[in-house]
Design an enzyme around this catalytic site. Structure first.
Site, PDB file in Angstrom:
ATOM      1  N   CYS A  98       0.802  -1.211   0.000  1.00 31.70           N
ATOM      2  CA  CYS A  98       0.000   0.000   0.000  1.00 31.70           C
ATOM      3  C   CYS A  98       0.844   1.274   0.000  1.00 31.70           C
ATOM      4  O   CYS A  98       0.313   2.363  -0.227  1.00 31.70           O
ATOM      5  CB  CYS A  98      -0.937  -0.005   1.201  1.00 31.70           C
ATOM      6  SG  CYS A  98      -0.131  -0.578   2.685  1.00 31.70           S
TER       7      CYS A  98
ATOM      8  N   ASP B 245       2.428   2.391   2.670  1.00 28.34           N
ATOM      9  CA  ASP B 245       2.296   3.000   3.993  1.00 28.34           C
ATOM     10  C   ASP B 245       3.615   2.940   4.736  1.00 28.34           C
ATOM     11  O   ASP B 245       4.377   1.997   4.573  1.00 28.34           O
ATOM     12  CB  ASP B 245       1.277   2.224   4.852  1.00 28.34           C
ATOM     13  CG  ASP B 245      -0.137   2.427   4.365  1.00 28.34           C
ATOM     14  OD1 ASP B 245      -0.335   3.244   3.449  1.00 28.34           O
ATOM     15  OD2 ASP B 245      -1.039   1.762   4.900  1.00 28.34           O
TER      16      ASP B 245
ATOM     17  N   CYS C  96      -3.317   4.855   4.996  1.00 28.08           N
ATOM     18  CA  CYS C  96      -4.776   4.942   4.953  1.00 28.08           C
ATOM     19  C   CYS C  96      -5.345   5.018   6.373  1.00 28.08           C
ATOM     20  O   CYS C  96      -4.621   4.845   7.354  1.00 28.08           O
ATOM     21  CB  CYS C  96      -5.346   3.733   4.238  1.00 28.08           C
ATOM     22  SG  CYS C  96      -5.078   2.208   5.155  1.00 28.08           S
TER      23      CYS C  96
ATOM     24  N   CYS D 106      -2.910  -3.748   7.311  1.00 28.08           N
ATOM     25  CA  CYS D 106      -2.666  -2.578   8.160  1.00 28.08           C
ATOM     26  C   CYS D 106      -2.453  -3.010   9.603  1.00 28.08           C
ATOM     27  O   CYS D 106      -1.617  -2.460  10.316  1.00 28.08           O
ATOM     28  CB  CYS D 106      -3.842  -1.614   8.096  1.00 28.08           C
ATOM     29  SG  CYS D 106      -4.153  -0.992   6.447  1.00 28.08           S
TER      30      CYS D 106
END
Lengths: 142, 171
Positions: free
Chosen positions: A37, A39, A63, A106
């Site tokens: 992602c 991140d 996110c 996440c």
């Protein structure tokens, strides 16, 4: 995709955003990222000499679920021993935040961040003790 | 059927985009649902049109095309599969963290000029890294391509952040 209420709560009102002094011998820093992602998450723990987590701060660029996951774990780890903090799993995080399957990574990131921060603290402590041990050895020999 | 199959092309990071778009226009015309009356044929045509549109979006964009070629080689980077879980080097993550924090400060000052200057550097880095990924994909070097595209993902996120900031200032 709609975020769960708890994710929104943490996202809009994240607790413990910030930094701790990474040069403090009692601070462990975990920096993790997932190319899935893009991140990046930094989690810092202030750990007493007895191994109790006294403070936790995070900074996450990612996110809403990644931010919520890191915010949540900083709340969870405070007051815990290192050993107990190591036991936190991504499943618990995902469950608490009702993360959908596509956002599970996440919570994995947050779990990895705790482990990385504790490992960093342990490595620092070992490095700190090594010269002390060497000094004791030297004193014995003298 | 892959996106490349729809255009009878072999999977490759190298594509003549102009020729591809011309071919897409031709194929899209041929399979336009309005050209057929039979409901079943009409549905098939609609599905084919949708597939063609998805394919052109991915293939004409060099970044998305590279990710897609990697996916065809077995690594779907935006997924939970094990092969996609590459560890990004620590110095790279530190660099990204620093850049993102700096951008955050620039945004707080509402300084678009500085944000653009940062974006220009990131853009150059992304292009350079994408070139490396494409090269690795041509040589079928999947591990190198995976890490390089992982980096590209981070650079892209940064650039998206600058775009969002620009939109925010414009509105």
């Amino acid at each position: 995709m709609a975020y769960s209420e708890k994710v929104i709560e943490h996202f809009e009102n994240p607790g413990n955003v910030g930094t701790l002094d990474k040069n403090d011998p009692n601070v462990g820093t975990g920096l993790v990222g997932a190319p899935a992602c893009g991140d990046v998450m930094r989690l810092q723990l202030k750990i007493s000499d007895e191994g109790v987590i006294q403070d936790a701060k995070f900074k996450t660029f990612g996110c809403g679920s990644a931010i919520a996951s890191s915010s949540l774990v900083t709340e969870w780890v405070k007051g815990k021993s290192m050993e107990d903090a190591m036991k936190i799993t991504n499943k618990e995080i995902a469950q608490e935040l009702s993360l959908p399957p596509v956002k599970i990574h996440c919570s994995v990131l947050a779990e990895d961040a705790i482990k990385a921060a504790i490992e960093d603290f342990r490595a620092k402590r070992a490095a700190r003790r090594a010269p002390e041990a060497a000094a004791t050895e030297a004193a014995k020999e003298a | 059927m892959t996106h490349f199959d729809l255009f009878s092309l072999a999977p490759s990071v190298d594509l003549d985009v102009a020729a591809l778009e011309a071919q897409h226009r031709k194929l899209a015309m041929e399979s336009h649902p309005d050209r057929v009356a039979d409901p079943h044929a009409r549905r098939l045509a609609a599905e084919r049109s949708a597939a063609l549109n998805d394919a052109i979006k991915v293939l004409k964009d060099p970044v998305r095309r590279a990710f897609y070629v990697l996916e065809l080689k077995g690594v779907k980077l935006d997924s939970d599969q094990a092969a996609a879980k590459v560890k990004m080097p620590m110095d790279f993550l530190e660099e990204i963290m620093e850049q993102r924090e700096q951008l955050e400060a620039v945004k707080a000052r509402r300084n678009l000029e500085e944000a653009h200057a940062m974006a220009a550097k990131m853009h150059a880095l992304r292009d350079e890294t994408l070139a490396r990924a494409r090269d690795a994909l041509r040589k079928d070097d999947v591990p190198t391509a995976t890490t390089a595209l992982g980096r590209v993902r981070y650079y892209t996120r940064f650039l998206e952040e600058v775009d969002a900031f620009e939109e925010e200032l414009a509105s």
